[in-house]
Design a protein around this motif. Sequence first.
Motif, mmCIF file in Angstrom:
data_model
loop_
_atom_site.group_PDB
_atom_site.id
_atom_site.type_symbol
_atom_site.label_atom_id
_atom_site.label_comp_id
_atom_site.label_asym_id
_atom_site.label_seq_id
_atom_site.Cartn_x
_atom_site.Cartn_y
_atom_site.Cartn_z
ATOM 1 N N LEU A 15 0.565 2.769 -3.090
ATOM 2 C CA LEU A 15 0.590 4.078 -3.767
ATOM 3 C C LEU A 15 0.729 3.912 -5.274
ATOM 4 O O LEU A 15 0.049 4.575 -6.045
ATOM 5 N N ALA A 16 1.629 3.011 -5.685
ATOM 6 C CA ALA A 16 1.858 2.793 -7.115
ATOM 7 C C ALA A 16 0.590 2.264 -7.782
ATOM 8 O O ALA A 16 0.222 2.688 -8.877
ATOM 9 N N LYS A 17 -0.106 1.346 -7.084
ATOM 10 C CA LYS A 17 -1.364 0.827 -7.628
ATOM 11 C C LYS A 17 -2.408 1.919 -7.741
ATOM 12 O O LYS A 17 -3.122 2.019 -8.737
ATOM 13 N N LEU A 18 -2.493 2.729 -6.703
ATOM 14 C CA LEU A 18 -3.458 3.836 -6.724
ATOM 15 C C LEU A 18 -3.170 4.807 -7.864
ATOM 16 O O LEU A 18 -4.071 5.254 -8.559
ATOM 17 N N GLU A 19 -1.881 5.109 -8.061
ATOM 18 C CA GLU A 19 -1.521 6.033 -9.137
ATOM 19 C C GLU A 19 -1.990 5.496 -10.481
ATOM 20 O O GLU A 19 -2.497 6.231 -11.310
ATOM 21 N N TYR B 41 -10.797 7.694 -4.119
ATOM 22 C CA TYR B 41 -10.382 8.710 -3.153
ATOM 23 C C TYR B 41 -10.474 8.181 -1.715
ATOM 24 O O TYR B 41 -9.660 8.537 -0.864
ATOM 25 N N VAL B 42 -11.456 7.319 -1.480
ATOM 26 C CA VAL B 42 -11.573 6.712 -0.148
ATOM 27 C C VAL B 42 -10.356 5.815 0.105
ATOM 28 O O VAL B 42 -9.723 5.884 1.162
ATOM 29 N N LYS B 43 -10.017 5.012 -0.897
ATOM 30 C CA LYS B 43 -8.842 4.131 -0.779
ATOM 31 C C LYS B 43 -7.569 4.952 -0.571
ATOM 32 O O LYS B 43 -6.713 4.611 0.239
ATOM 33 N N ARG B 44 -7.469 6.056 -1.348
ATOM 34 C CA ARG B 44 -6.272 6.892 -1.228
ATOM 35 C C ARG B 44 -6.137 7.445 0.188
ATOM 36 O O ARG B 44 -5.047 7.436 0.761
ATOM 37 N N ALA B 45 -7.257 7.892 0.746
ATOM 38 C CA ALA B 45 -7.210 8.459 2.101
ATOM 39 C C ALA B 45 -6.709 7.412 3.106
ATOM 40 O O ALA B 45 -5.948 7.734 4.017
ATOM 41 N N ILE B 48 -2.812 7.056 2.499
ATOM 42 C CA ILE B 48 -1.967 8.191 2.890
ATOM 43 C C ILE B 48 -2.046 8.463 4.389
ATOM 44 O O ILE B 48 -1.150 9.090 4.946
ATOM 45 N N ALA B 49 -3.089 7.946 5.043
ATOM 46 C CA ALA B 49 -3.153 8.090 6.504
ATOM 47 C C ALA B 49 -1.966 7.392 7.167
ATOM 48 O O ALA B 49 -1.577 7.720 8.283
ATOM 49 N N LYS B 50 -1.382 6.421 6.452
ATOM 50 C CA LYS B 50 -0.236 5.672 7.008
ATOM 51 C C LYS B 50 1.090 6.400 6.805
ATOM 52 O O LYS B 50 2.135 5.958 7.281
ATOM 53 N N ILE B 51 1.063 7.468 6.013
ATOM 54 C CA ILE B 51 2.323 8.143 5.680
ATOM 55 C C ILE B 51 2.446 9.465 6.433
ATOM 56 O O ILE B 51 1.631 10.370 6.252
ATOM 57 N N ASN B 52 3.469 9.555 7.266
ATOM 58 C CA ASN B 52 3.738 10.820 7.943
ATOM 59 C C ASN B 52 4.076 11.862 6.889
ATOM 60 O O ASN B 52 4.717 11.563 5.894
ATOM 61 N N ASP B 53 3.657 13.066 7.123
ATOM 62 C CA ASP B 53 4.069 14.178 6.257
ATOM 63 C C ASP B 53 3.579 14.071 4.826
ATOM 64 O O ASP B 53 4.168 14.681 3.935
ATOM 65 N N PHE B 54 2.530 13.303 4.570
ATOM 66 C CA PHE B 54 2.038 13.259 3.190
ATOM 67 C C PHE B 54 1.631 14.653 2.714
ATOM 68 O O PHE B 54 2.154 15.165 1.721
ATOM 69 N N TRP B 55 0.703 15.291 3.436
ATOM 70 C CA TRP B 55 0.209 16.591 2.965
ATOM 71 C C TRP B 55 1.258 17.697 3.052
ATOM 72 O O TRP B 55 1.334 18.527 2.131
ATOM 73 N N PRO B 56 2.102 17.735 4.123
ATOM 74 C CA PRO B 56 3.177 18.747 4.100
ATOM 75 C C PRO B 56 4.048 18.632 2.846
ATOM 76 O O PRO B 56 4.386 19.634 2.222
ATOM 77 N N ASP B 271 -6.074 20.417 -9.416
ATOM 78 C CA ASP B 271 -4.689 20.030 -9.661
ATOM 79 C C ASP B 271 -4.079 19.367 -8.420
ATOM 80 O O ASP B 271 -3.852 18.151 -8.408
ATOM 81 N N LEU B 272 -3.899 20.135 -7.353
ATOM 82 C CA LEU B 272 -3.243 19.566 -6.167
ATOM 83 C C LEU B 272 -3.981 18.335 -5.628
ATOM 84 O O LEU B 272 -3.358 17.317 -5.310
ATOM 85 N N TRP B 273 -5.314 18.410 -5.539
ATOM 86 C CA TRP B 273 -6.098 17.325 -4.954
ATOM 87 C C TRP B 273 -6.067 16.054 -5.824
ATOM 88 O O TRP B 273 -5.658 14.992 -5.345
ATOM 89 N N PRO B 274 -6.444 16.117 -7.116
ATOM 90 C CA PRO B 274 -6.416 14.876 -7.907
ATOM 91 C C PRO B 274 -5.000 14.350 -8.150
ATOM 92 O O PRO B 274 -4.812 13.152 -8.311
ATOM 93 N N ASN B 275 -4.013 15.263 -8.181
ATOM 94 C CA ASN B 275 -2.648 14.848 -8.505
ATOM 95 C C ASN B 275 -1.750 14.721 -7.276
ATOM 96 O O ASN B 275 -0.521 14.693 -7.407
ATOM 97 N N ALA B 276 -2.352 14.646 -6.098
ATOM 98 C CA ALA B 276 -1.564 14.635 -4.860
ATOM 99 C C ALA B 276 -0.514 13.520 -4.845
ATOM 100 O O ALA B 276 0.612 13.729 -4.396
#
Lengths: 327, 327
Positions: A15-19, B41-45, B48-56, B271-276
């Motif tokens: 995450l830190a790298k991505l940021e 964005y592909v890498k980010r997805a 974040i798929a590994k993180i529970n509750d990322f989008w909440p 805002d929300l999407w690029p700065n998630a």
Amino acid sequence: MSVTAEEIMATYEDLAKLEAEFDNVETETIRYQYKISKDLYVKRAEVIAKINDFWPLVFEQAPMDIDEHIQPADSAVLLGAIKDFKVERFEIDNPVEGGDPRSVSFRFEFNENDHFEDKVLEKKFWWRHGKDGSIGYCSEPVEIKWKEGKDLTNGLLSLAKAAFDEQKAAPKKEGKEKKELGKAAAALKKKMEDHEGEVSFFAWFGFVGDYVTAEENAEVVAKKKTGVEFPLEDAEMADGGDDEDDEDWEDEEDLEIFPVGDDVAMALADDLWPNALKYFTHAQEEEGLSDVEYESGDEEEEEDGEGAAAKPKQKKHKKACAHGCEH
Amino acid sequence: MSVTAEEIMATYEDLAKLEAEFDNVETETIRYQYKISKDLYVKRAEVIAKINDFWPLVFEQAPMDIDEHIQPADSAVLLGAIKDFKVERFEIDNPVEGGDPRSVSFRFEFNENDHFEDKVLEKKFWWRHGKDGSIGYCSEPVEIKWKEGKDLTNGLLSLAKAAFDEQKAAPKKEGKEKKELGKAAAALKKKMEDHEGEVSFFAWFGFVGDYVTAEENAEVVAKKKTGVEFPLEDAEMADGGDDEDDEDWEDEEDLEIFPVGDDVAMALADDLWPNALKYFTHAQEEEGLSDVEYESGDEEEEEDGEGAAAKPKQKKHKKACAHGCEH
């Protein structure tokens, strides 16, 4: 789903790298946009120089983030006396060590007015990285030479400047001592407590933020490039942990006379400035006839509505406002 | 300064040309940013798929423009059941005639929940140019299959969809007739008048805006490229002048169940999407320990505070929030 501590660590490192990579995308995009629009801003300045009241009308239509801070008493001088306005990405054109394309300066040019002597007020916002891991805008207070009894900030701005100078001159203190306020800071604190009513837009010139010097920023940026992470774990521990830090931070926040100064700067730089033509067009639509037209004194206009042809071609433009909202 | 009508005309023509050039800069910048950030964005997805509750957690920290529309009743399902969220610039990857890089789609994926049957809700916003000179986002209502008695919009959304379909199916009417409301539109109007309390965030799926068809947009964009100006003076006159037009426009506005739907779309996309990641980091800082950490069940964490090492490195980050503000 059960995960191990190692997996969590790995995820946070990713995450830190991505940021950091997203941050690069942002600065690259700013540089690109700057490059392809530079000449256009020069052309725009030439055209709007021919229009009376261009900037007063734009500021009158300012987006809410800015408008909500313009008090009735501010309007008279801000909208009444503003002659020119300019935004510059000063660290793109004049690269400095650790400089950032987000660093931005605002130059307000004023006509003779009842409130202050200054013809020009200029404020810079530096995008800087602190040793404590903070990243963001900081600035320095800019003084205004108010005329007798005409200080719209009621003394807040000059005390903010004095407190800033005092803190800058003072030797760096450690530990508990940090929390003792200097003379100017104490006076500012009292003035802020006593202040009644809304704070003037002109107090924005006093915004400081989380102040980071050019030297500290250059050092942190250089280290980040080599992969060193901030804040350093050791520095954190030596500092006595999070709680004490938070108190220091709150102290600083207490002496901010315009706490959302960086938000206003971003709204000016990223919205009002690039979208000034849209705001102007919107103002024209609202007023029906612009001041410019009134001044042209062309009698034909009155005769059969032909004067309307001088209005901008796009009427009613539901989305003319850069925000897509109605003012 | 006295200016002639010719000079005013020339200045307004210059302004219109400049606005078109600024518009090109904006679309070019969006294309550039899209190009350099696509892989990221592909890498980010993946991460974040590994993180529970990322989008909440991100939606919980949503910027004010979005957050102010999330009602307490919405939170339970929006923050409780959101599984994935995706924003796409669908007219960049799949170019269509007159398409624009600003056109954007939002795909919400939900877990099984008490309120509706849908696993996926997807809404598109098209950036389109109308013959009347309007430019901006428009959209089509998206239905939600509410469970019995669980409609958070209290019927508004399904009526907005019905009214939209009705208007689309109806033959184009001219003049006065335009103002007669169809059956569904009349029912929607009544429902809106009777509606009490705040409108649900889910009513956003009903936003339409100034609706322009793909055909009309393609025609206007093609003509604009050849230098034809919109609105055409003749079209304006044939329509009976500004006043009547304004009334039509107000009628349309009256039937918008979520009037600032385009603002919310922009806040989500820009805002929300690029700065998630920033919003997520901010959520972590506020919560101290994330759900992920609680779930890891690693006992070492409790022992001597080492668990803190799993937290993001950047602490307190005054500017961690993408807005630079405190939530």
